[in-house]
Scaffold this active site. Structure first.
Site, PDB file in Angstrom:
ATOM      1  N   ASP A   8       0.906  -1.303  -0.040  1.00 44.20           N
ATOM      2  CA  ASP A   8       0.027  -0.110  -0.179  1.00 44.20           C
ATOM      3  C   ASP A   8       1.129   1.306   0.041  1.00 44.20           C
ATOM      4  O   ASP A   8       1.949   1.286   0.984  1.00 44.20           O
ATOM      5  CB  ASP A   8      -0.867  -0.032   1.294  1.00 44.20           C
ATOM      6  CG  ASP A   8      -2.047  -0.977   1.259  1.00 44.20           C
ATOM      7  OD1 ASP A   8      -1.987  -1.826   0.337  1.00 44.20           O
ATOM      8  OD2 ASP A   8      -2.834  -1.269   2.149  1.00 44.20           O
ATOM      9  N   ASP A 130     -15.670  -3.204  -2.454  1.00 44.12           N
ATOM     10  CA  ASP A 130     -15.402  -2.973  -0.938  1.00 44.12           C
ATOM     11  C   ASP A 130     -16.753  -2.869  -0.388  1.00 44.12           C
ATOM     12  O   ASP A 130     -17.767  -2.172  -0.828  1.00 44.12           O
ATOM     13  CB  ASP A 130     -14.471  -1.647  -0.717  1.00 44.12           C
ATOM     14  CG  ASP A 130     -13.226  -1.659  -1.476  1.00 44.12           C
ATOM     15  OD1 ASP A 130     -12.698  -2.891  -1.670  1.00 44.12           O
ATOM     16  OD2 ASP A 130     -12.725  -0.569  -1.886  1.00 44.12           O
TER      17      ASP A 130
END
Length: 242
Positions: A8, A130
């Site tokens: 990330d 998500d």
């Protein structure tokens, strides 16, 4: 089953957030390319990269880091975060990404998804789904929309999407294990091949996900558990190959 170590990116660094909150940031490395090379050396076959700055701003923001990762490895990688235009997708594919992950824009425009599937092919476009309490979340997880994850998955399959990265936000970064039931339901009820993301902590989690392969669960993304030393990548890879 494929294990995807996660990188990330925020401000050019390799970080992890808890449940997507920018203020809950831990920096694990200032050299993402070196981290990617380390994962490859340990046996990873595919990497998962998220441009967190891009997810919050709506356009790729860590291009230099992604280019450096591409130069440091020979295995494929996928990238998500802030991909809202065809031009952004072209940039990341040109950087060396094998495929890109589109989330927020997929919710907002079915026509956009049709266009990029046509232009780039379904093998290069992955849906980023998500969910918070079963409902779709967008804009870097800041906003929840009145659309169930299952219904959205079905809609995207009809458009031509075949692979989805599914994240249960409530599990992300907490090391509490994935939402196995929701992951299985998504695979069984949409026809999508599901890559589970969020919560994988131990070998037993991977074995449970591997048991769902026949339902369509094809992979798992692991981040915090590797960085915190709770899960050894080599052992994890061996476990899913057994």
């Amino acid at each position: 089953m494929i294990i995807f170590p996660a990188i990330d990116l925020k401000d050019g660094q390799c970080v992890r957030l808890i449940q997507g909150r920018a203020e809950d940031k831990t920096v694990y490395s200032k050299d993402p390319a070196a981290m990617a090379a380390k994962f490859q050396e340990q046996g990873a076959q595919f990497l998962h990269i998220v441009d967190l700055d891009g997810a919050f701003t709506g356009k790729p923001a860590n291009i230099a880091s992604i280019e450096s990762i591409a130069k440091a490895i020979t295995i494929p990688f996928q990238v998500g975060g802030g991909l809202r235009t065809k031009e952004s997708i072209e940039i990341l594919l040109a950087c060396g990404a094998a495929r890109v992950i589109v989330g927020t824009k997929a919710v907002k425009s079915a026509e956009f998804m049709k266009d990029i599937i046509r232009d780039f092919g379904p093998e290069r476009i992955v849906l980023g789904l998500d969910a918070r309490n079963g409902m779709v979340a967008i804009e870097g997880w800041v906003e929840t929309v009145p659309l169930s994850a299952l219904e959205f998955g079905r809609q995207m399959y009809e458009l031509g999407i075949r692979t989805v990265v599914y994240t249960d936000i409530s599990r992300d970064g907490l090391l509490e294990g994935p939402n196995f039931l929701a992951t299985e339901e998504l695979a069984k009820n949409t026809g999508l091949k599901v890559i589970a993301s969020g919560g994988v902590t131990q070998i037993s989690d991977l074995k449970k996900l591997k048991a769902l392969e026949s339902s369509g669960v094809i992979g798992a993304i692991i981040g915090k558990a590797i960085y915190d030393g709770k899960l050894d990548l080599r052992e994890a890879l061996q476990a899913v190959r057994a």
